[in-house]
Enzyme design. Structure first.
Site, mmCIF file in Angstrom:
data_model
loop_
_atom_site.group_PDB
_atom_site.id
_atom_site.type_symbol
_atom_site.label_atom_id
_atom_site.label_comp_id
_atom_site.label_asym_id
_atom_site.label_seq_id
_atom_site.Cartn_x
_atom_site.Cartn_y
_atom_site.Cartn_z
ATOM 1 N N TYR A 154 -37.850 4.697 5.819
ATOM 2 C CA TYR A 154 -38.854 5.754 5.974
ATOM 3 C C TYR A 154 -40.217 5.153 6.332
ATOM 4 O O TYR A 154 -40.894 5.632 7.251
ATOM 5 C CB TYR A 154 -38.921 6.555 4.671
ATOM 6 N N ALA A 156 -40.791 2.268 7.781
ATOM 7 C CA ALA A 156 -40.721 1.700 9.132
ATOM 8 C C ALA A 156 -40.854 2.803 10.174
ATOM 9 O O ALA A 156 -41.579 2.656 11.168
ATOM 10 C CB ALA A 156 -39.393 0.964 9.315
HETATM 11 N N1 LIG Z 1 -44.242 16.117 0.879
HETATM 12 C C1 LIG Z 1 -44.971 15.017 0.830
HETATM 13 O O1 LIG Z 1 -45.516 14.663 -0.214
HETATM 14 C C2 LIG Z 1 -45.160 14.188 2.081
HETATM 15 C C3 LIG Z 1 -45.910 13.019 1.981
HETATM 16 C C4 LIG Z 1 -46.114 12.254 3.130
HETATM 17 C C5 LIG Z 1 -45.574 12.660 4.335
HETATM 18 N N2 LIG Z 1 -44.837 13.808 4.404
HETATM 19 C C6 LIG Z 1 -44.294 14.177 5.709
HETATM 20 O O2 LIG Z 1 -44.613 15.532 5.990
HETATM 21 C C7 LIG Z 1 -43.594 16.123 6.768
HETATM 22 C C8 LIG Z 1 -43.096 17.396 6.107
HETATM 23 O O3 LIG Z 1 -42.605 17.078 4.834
HETATM 24 P P1 LIG Z 1 -42.131 18.171 3.769
HETATM 25 O O4 LIG Z 1 -42.377 17.576 2.444
HETATM 26 O O5 LIG Z 1 -42.716 19.487 4.089
HETATM 27 O O6 LIG Z 1 -40.544 18.162 4.047
HETATM 28 P P2 LIG Z 1 -39.459 19.333 3.992
HETATM 29 O O7 LIG Z 1 -38.161 18.638 3.784
HETATM 30 O O8 LIG Z 1 -39.851 20.397 3.021
HETATM 31 O O9 LIG Z 1 -39.515 19.956 5.436
HETATM 32 C C9 LIG Z 1 -39.078 19.243 6.569
HETATM 33 C C10 LIG Z 1 -38.570 20.221 7.602
HETATM 34 O O10 LIG Z 1 -38.104 19.472 8.730
HETATM 35 C C11 LIG Z 1 -36.874 20.010 9.154
HETATM 36 N N3 LIG Z 1 -36.075 18.989 9.826
HETATM 37 C C12 LIG Z 1 -35.678 17.794 9.315
HETATM 38 N N4 LIG Z 1 -34.936 17.135 10.209
HETATM 39 C C13 LIG Z 1 -34.868 17.917 11.310
HETATM 40 C C14 LIG Z 1 -34.220 17.794 12.587
HETATM 41 N N5 LIG Z 1 -33.476 16.714 12.884
HETATM 42 N N6 LIG Z 1 -34.343 18.801 13.470
HETATM 43 C C15 LIG Z 1 -35.071 19.889 13.169
HETATM 44 N N7 LIG Z 1 -35.699 20.070 11.991
HETATM 45 C C16 LIG Z 1 -35.588 19.095 11.085
HETATM 46 C C17 LIG Z 1 -36.193 20.522 7.884
HETATM 47 O O11 LIG Z 1 -35.208 21.496 8.165
HETATM 48 C C18 LIG Z 1 -37.388 21.080 7.109
HETATM 49 O O12 LIG Z 1 -37.625 22.434 7.403
HETATM 50 C C19 LIG Z 1 -42.509 15.060 6.944
HETATM 51 O O13 LIG Z 1 -42.682 14.394 8.171
HETATM 52 C C20 LIG Z 1 -42.782 14.120 5.782
HETATM 53 O O14 LIG Z 1 -42.313 12.825 6.055
HETATM 54 C C21 LIG Z 1 -44.614 14.577 3.298
#
Ligand SMILES: NC(=O)c1ccc[n+]([C@@H]2O[C@H](COP(=O)([O-])OP(=O)(O)OC[C@H]3O[C@@H](n4cnc5c(N)ncnc54)[C@H](O)[C@@H]3O)[C@@H](O)[C@H]2O)c1
Length: 245
Positions: A154, A156
């Site tokens: 993740y 990377a």
């Molecule tokens: N939640 C946190 O604390 C946090 C911290 C740092 C970074 N992030 C980043 O923020 C972003 C959103 O995170 P989140 O916590 O809301 O995650 P989440 O899992 O709640 O939502 C991610 C969404 O992406 C969609 N998705 C995943 N793979 C997919 C694919 N191959 N094709 C189409 N849709 C796809 C999922 O269906 C989901 O709706 C991510 O990139 C995550 O790495 C989150």
């Protein structure tokens, strides 16, 4: 860029941070298109978004959707690459018989967090350049890109997304297209609580100078700031309560 009436794509916006970002952009007057593979969540969306069910690792399928959106709305002004998947796995785990990080998992996590950003962005950027659109790409990365114990794949992937953001800021700036990375710290989201157990969450809160998880709305607010600020390009904005400085 003024957000009102602009065509915006937010990936992974059927849940979590993406949904909050999409709602904020909608409230700012944008025409918001959602790309997500979670069909059930798409059907539950209350706001009338222009939503498409697509797996972003499938280049041909994404191409079709981007083409449809361009045909329907004329052009795409803003792309928010938010879709991603948190994954915890150490490079070596002495408590498991097979100690090494699974290579299959490594490839899978790179595909979901990195390839998806490349695929969607390259298709959207091509449309922007052909139509001479002055656009913005916002990539949601993570403070994990600085190195986070237990997240080899993740971290990377997110570091690579950050590098692409910087590269595109240089390549695409002359076309009037800006690229910015927004890096959340640990946010109050379902994914945080699903991927990290209670003790780890409490430890992370105690390590964060503001002593709390971040509110999803602060990420949406930062995305809007990045879009509106016409001199911001190639930057990474960390929204992490001071955890990584
Ligand atoms: N939640 C946190 O604390 C946090 C911290 C740092 C970074 N992030 C980043 O923020 C972003 C959103 O995170 P989140 O916590 O809301 O995650 P989440 O899992 O709640 O939502 C991610 C969404 O992406 C969609 N998705 C995943 N793979 C997919 C694919 N191959 N094709 C189409 N849709 C796809 C999922 O269906 C989901 O709706 C991510 O990139 C995550 O790495 C989150």
């Amino acid at each position: 860029l003024v957000i009102k009436n602009k065509v915006v794509i937010v990936t992974g916006a059927a849940n979590g941070l993406g949904l909050v970002i999409a709602k904020s952009l909608h409230a700012s007057g944008a025409i918001v298109c959602i790309l997500d593979k979670d069909e059930t969540a798409i059907q539950k969306l209350s706001i009338d978004f222009d939503a498409y069910c697509v797996d972003l690792t499938d280049e041909a399928a994404v191409w079709e959707v981007i083409d449809k959106i361009t045909f329907k709305h004329g052009e795409i002004h803003i792309l928010v690459n938010n879709a991603g998947l948190i994954h915890n796995e150490a490079i070596i785990n002495p408590f498991k018989e097979n100690m090494r990080h699974s290579y299959d998992n490594f490839r899978r996590i790179l595909r979901v967090n990195l390839d998806t950003v490349f695929i969607t962005s390259s298709l959207v950027i091509e449309k922007m350049v052909k139509r001479r659109t002055q656009g913005v790409i916002v990539n949601i990365t993570s403070i994990s890109s600085k190195g986070n114990s237990g997240q080899t794949a993740y971290s990377a992937a997110k570091a690579a997304v950050l590098s692409m953001t910087k590269t595109w800021s240089k390549e695409l700036g002359p076309y009037g297209i800006r690229s910015i990375a927004v890096s959340p710290g640990f946010m109050e989201t379902e994914s945080t609580h699903v991927s990290l157990n209670k003790n780890i969450v409490e430890h992370l809160i105690s390590m964060t100078p503001l002593r709390k998880l971040g509110d999803k709305n602060e990420i949406a607010r930062t995305v809007i700031f990045a879009i509106e600020n016409s001199y911001l390009n190639g930057s990474e904005i960390c929204v992490d309560g001071g955890l990584v400085i």
